[in-house]
Design a protein around this motif. Sequence first.
Motif, PDB file in Angstrom:
ATOM      1  N   UNK A 275       0.958  -1.092   0.079  1.00  0.00           N
ATOM      2  CA  UNK A 275       0.074  -0.101   0.085  1.00  0.00           C
ATOM      3  C   UNK A 275       0.983   1.218   0.019  1.00  0.00           C
ATOM      4  N   UNK A 276       2.112   1.033   0.457  1.00  0.00           N
ATOM      5  CA  UNK A 276       2.889   2.390   0.624  1.00  0.00           C
ATOM      6  C   UNK A 276       2.987   3.152  -0.636  1.00  0.00           C
ATOM      7  N   UNK A 277       3.482   2.765  -1.846  1.00  0.00           N
ATOM      8  CA  UNK A 277       3.701   3.530  -3.002  1.00  0.00           C
ATOM      9  C   UNK A 277       2.367   3.778  -3.462  1.00  0.00           C
ATOM     10  N   UNK A 278       1.135   3.193  -3.372  1.00  0.00           N
ATOM     11  CA  UNK A 278       0.003   4.109  -3.890  1.00  0.00           C
ATOM     12  C   UNK A 278      -0.359   5.059  -3.107  1.00  0.00           C
ATOM     13  N   UNK A 279       0.056   5.246  -1.530  1.00  0.00           N
ATOM     14  CA  UNK A 279      -0.418   6.411  -1.028  1.00  0.00           C
ATOM     15  C   UNK A 279       0.933   7.472  -0.835  1.00  0.00           C
ATOM     16  N   UNK A 280       1.954   6.927  -0.773  1.00  0.00           N
ATOM     17  CA  UNK A 280       2.946   7.886  -0.295  1.00  0.00           C
ATOM     18  C   UNK A 280       3.566   8.690  -1.538  1.00  0.00           C
ATOM     19  N   UNK A 281       3.191   8.334  -2.767  1.00  0.00           N
ATOM     20  CA  UNK A 281       3.741   8.992  -3.876  1.00  0.00           C
ATOM     21  C   UNK A 281       2.640   9.458  -4.558  1.00  0.00           C
ATOM     22  N   UNK A 282       1.290   9.930  -3.753  1.00  0.00           N
ATOM     23  CA  UNK A 282       0.346  10.601  -4.309  1.00  0.00           C
ATOM     24  C   UNK A 282       0.676  12.183  -4.717  1.00  0.00           C
ATOM     25  N   UNK A 283      -0.505  12.727  -5.108  1.00  0.00           N
ATOM     26  CA  UNK A 283      -0.266  14.216  -5.425  1.00  0.00           C
ATOM     27  C   UNK A 283      -0.819  15.057  -4.335  1.00  0.00           C
ATOM     28  N   UNK A 284      -1.380  14.504  -3.244  1.00  0.00           N
ATOM     29  CA  UNK A 284      -1.954  15.319  -2.311  1.00  0.00           C
ATOM     30  C   UNK A 284      -1.635  14.970  -1.120  1.00  0.00           C
ATOM     31  N   UNK A 285      -1.351  15.964  -0.080  1.00  0.00           N
ATOM     32  CA  UNK A 285      -0.752  15.894   1.145  1.00  0.00           C
ATOM     33  C   UNK A 285      -1.289  14.956   1.956  1.00  0.00           C
ATOM     34  N   UNK A 286      -2.637  15.044   2.109  1.00  0.00           N
ATOM     35  CA  UNK A 286      -3.279  14.190   2.790  1.00  0.00           C
ATOM     36  C   UNK A 286      -3.049  12.409   2.588  1.00  0.00           C
ATOM     37  N   UNK A 287      -2.877  12.137   1.382  1.00  0.00           N
ATOM     38  CA  UNK A 287      -2.903  10.613   0.872  1.00  0.00           C
ATOM     39  C   UNK A 287      -1.242  10.632   1.173  1.00  0.00           C
ATOM     40  N   UNK A 288      -0.413  11.428   1.077  1.00  0.00           N
ATOM     41  CA  UNK A 288       1.020  11.023   1.398  1.00  0.00           C
ATOM     42  C   UNK A 288       1.033  10.749   2.784  1.00  0.00           C
ATOM     43  N   UNK A 289       0.409  11.576   3.565  1.00  0.00           N
ATOM     44  CA  UNK A 289       0.566  11.481   5.157  1.00  0.00           C
ATOM     45  C   UNK A 289      -0.096  10.122   5.577  1.00  0.00           C
ATOM     46  N   UNK A 290      -1.075   9.807   4.937  1.00  0.00           N
ATOM     47  CA  UNK A 290      -1.582   8.360   5.219  1.00  0.00           C
ATOM     48  C   UNK A 290      -0.656   7.284   4.783  1.00  0.00           C
TER      49      UNK A 290
END
Length: 378
Positions: A275-290
């Motif tokens: 799940x890490x790359x799906x979330x941590x490399x998103x374009x929004x800060x909220x998803x990256x923090x998740x």
Amino acid sequence: MVYEGARAITGPFLASLGASALLVGVVTGAGEAAALVLRLVSGPLADRSGRYWSLTIVGYALTAVCVPLMAVAPFLGGAGLAFGATMVLLERTGKAVRSPSKSALLAHAARAVGRGRGFAVHKALDQVGAFAGPLLVAGVIALTARTWAGLAVLAVPGAAAMALLVVVRRRVPDMTVFDEEPLEVRASAPIEHPTRLPRIFYVFAVSCAASTLGLMTFGIISFHLVEADLVRPAAVPLVYALAMAVEAVAALATGFAYDRVGARVLLALPVLVALVPLLAFADTLRLVLVGLVVWGLAVGIQDSTVKALVADLVPSGRLATAYGVFAAFQGAAALAGGALGGALYDNGVTDLVVVIGVCQAASLVLLTSVVRRRGAAG
């Protein structure tokens, strides 16, 4: 506190002595390699000699002495850089000397409370030191405007650590007293040192290596945070602090769960890593923090609870060897994973997600077989 405090400023400190970026990279990289590779020597040595306490104390002493001695480097003139680099390498060598023996001692001691809980508490306290050390160094440097003073003050927690080691060594010279077998049984039983580690251990090591291969380093994640203009560089340490706090909580939670439900709690690890790359490399800060929270959960399990299962998979007389070999698997996978993650990130996040997903699928299959065989054996 001592070695994390030093690592927080090693780069700038060596640069102040005249080191180039290349030399800083070579010295720190060689230090990390030594900290992992040399465990293949110190682990078997501990099992063959039985000198777990001696190797543990020598390893911690190298760190407690070499880090404060780095403060002497600025006063040595032209020899300062060579001296400082040598202290960095010796400190990391100390890590390699002590780690397998320390983990073996901890595996015995934790039997009294549960190995999952024991390794979890160890990791949580380790994280406390990882916070406190850099904060102590930063505070001293802010007050004195001298980098060497920040290193010198680390002699205090170093001395406290050595004093505690001596006290525990005197009170419990043989950690196997915490094992389940009665004392009279252990005293009469011959000491066995199998020549080979069990096959199931290697299956587990490969499974964890596959997870490590896909677990992005914080360096790549922080690069994305700044590159995507989600946070300013000055705020990156705060984000890292959040991940470290999550890591400590994850270590405690999964460690306690391990003692209750067994090794199947580790089946969450490949799923979290995927799940890490799906979330941590998103374009929004909220998803990256998740994504960072998920990353912290995965790292917390990887750095603590997996060690409890290692101890349950190998004979008591081969614990230090097993931890040395396991660290080598992890180190090689971390190196390959860092390079792979950086290369795939430049080519697009989609490729990164797919490759990591495949790695974690393989990891889950291997881990499931280990859990099933462990359950059948238990």
